[in-house]
Enzyme design. Structure first.
Site, mmCIF file in Angstrom:
data_model
loop_
_atom_site.group_PDB
_atom_site.id
_atom_site.type_symbol
_atom_site.label_atom_id
_atom_site.label_comp_id
_atom_site.label_asym_id
_atom_site.label_seq_id
_atom_site.Cartn_x
_atom_site.Cartn_y
_atom_site.Cartn_z
ATOM 1 N N CYS A 1 53.048 202.734 73.874
ATOM 2 C CA CYS A 1 53.845 201.626 74.117
ATOM 3 C C CYS A 1 54.888 201.226 73.219
ATOM 4 C CB CYS A 1 52.752 200.281 73.921
ATOM 5 S SG CYS A 1 51.644 200.087 75.329
ATOM 6 N N HIS B 1 50.949 214.348 81.788
ATOM 7 C CA HIS B 1 51.476 215.922 81.147
ATOM 8 C C HIS B 1 52.341 216.553 82.410
ATOM 9 C CE1 HIS B 1 49.178 215.732 77.307
ATOM 10 N NE2 HIS B 1 48.473 214.984 78.063
ATOM 11 N N HIS C 1 50.439 199.290 79.946
ATOM 12 C CA HIS C 1 49.392 199.735 79.252
ATOM 13 C C HIS C 1 47.920 199.784 79.787
ATOM 14 C CE1 HIS C 1 46.982 201.016 75.482
ATOM 15 N NE2 HIS C 1 46.241 200.151 76.047
ATOM 16 N N HIS D 1 48.763 208.729 80.871
ATOM 17 C CA HIS D 1 50.151 209.648 80.743
ATOM 18 C C HIS D 1 49.827 210.779 81.545
ATOM 19 C CE1 HIS D 1 47.616 210.432 77.233
ATOM 20 N NE2 HIS D 1 47.541 211.642 77.441
HETATM 21 P P1 5GP Z 1 46.169 213.545 75.426
HETATM 22 O O1 5GP Z 1 45.306 214.537 74.608
HETATM 23 O O2 5GP Z 1 45.828 212.138 75.185
HETATM 24 O O3 5GP Z 1 46.176 213.849 76.951
HETATM 25 O O4 5GP Z 1 47.707 213.807 75.262
HETATM 26 C C1 5GP Z 1 48.412 213.013 74.355
HETATM 27 C C2 5GP Z 1 49.740 213.866 74.104
HETATM 28 O O5 5GP Z 1 50.599 213.091 73.189
HETATM 29 C C3 5GP Z 1 49.504 215.293 73.269
HETATM 30 O O6 5GP Z 1 50.023 216.437 73.890
HETATM 31 C C4 5GP Z 1 50.386 215.047 71.865
HETATM 32 O O7 5GP Z 1 51.186 215.970 71.559
HETATM 33 C C5 5GP Z 1 51.397 214.021 72.343
HETATM 34 N N1 5GP Z 1 51.752 213.145 71.455
HETATM 35 C C6 5GP Z 1 50.928 212.356 70.610
HETATM 36 N N2 5GP Z 1 51.807 211.558 69.507
HETATM 37 C C7 5GP Z 1 53.086 211.749 69.956
HETATM 38 C C8 5GP Z 1 54.040 211.125 69.465
HETATM 39 O O8 5GP Z 1 54.320 210.422 68.662
HETATM 40 N N3 5GP Z 1 55.444 211.750 70.118
HETATM 41 C C9 5GP Z 1 55.294 212.711 71.112
HETATM 42 N N4 5GP Z 1 56.633 212.756 71.621
HETATM 43 N N5 5GP Z 1 54.295 212.982 71.718
HETATM 44 C C10 5GP Z 1 53.012 212.578 70.934
HETATM 45 ZN ZN ZN Z 2 50.090 201.617 75.475
#
Ligand code: 5GP
Ligand code: ZN
Length: 109
Positions: A6, A100, A45, A98
């Site tokens: 957010c 990827h 969110h 999110h």
């Molecule tokens: P998840 O594991 O929840 O699917 O993915 C979260 C992703 O967010 C991870 O790949 C991590 O590297 C990325 N991430 C976490 N914090 C930040 C941040 O502050 N900035 C950016 N650009 N990516 C982030």
């Molecule tokens: Zn959020």
């Protein structure tokens, strides 16, 4: 509001943004797992697909269509992989839904 995505979406935390409109933002993952590793984040969110309603389902439909349209501009002409981690076993660490986006090279499975 304590959610990091957010804050990124609101511009309160800096990120390398490649695309933004009124309902989504696309920025570079801070720990890339492929040559190109982007995160597509709806500004609304909610944590997981379990929280989808009609409005959010339509939002996600538009979001997938936008990713497809943006493909070349994001450097993904050769193809790309979308991943949506859901919950603990998937290793979801940020509890704001999110997508990827991985690509820029042939990806191992
Ligand atoms: P998840 O594991 O929840 O699917 O993915 C979260 C992703 O967010 C991870 O790949 C991590 O590297 C990325 N991430 C976490 N914090 C930040 C941040 O502050 N900035 C950016 N650009 N990516 C982030
Ligand atoms: Zn959020």
């Amino acid at each position: 509001m304590s959610c990091i995505f957010c804050k990124i979406a609101a511009g309160e935390i800096p990120s390398a943004k490649l695309y933004e409109d009124e309902e989504i933002v696309i920025f570079k993952d801070i720990e890339p797992k492929a040559k190109i590793h982007l995160l597509c984040v709806p500004k609304d969110h909610f944590a997981t697909l379990a929280e989808l309603n009609d409005e959010r389902s339509a939002l996600l439909g538009r979001t997938f269509a936008k990713i497809a349209r943006l493909r070349d501009g994001l450097g993904l002409t050769g193809g790309y992989r979308l991943i949506v981690n859901q919950g603990e076993d998937a290793g979801q660490t940020v509890h704001h839904l999110h997508i990827h986006i991985l690509g820029g090279e042939p990806l191992p499975w």
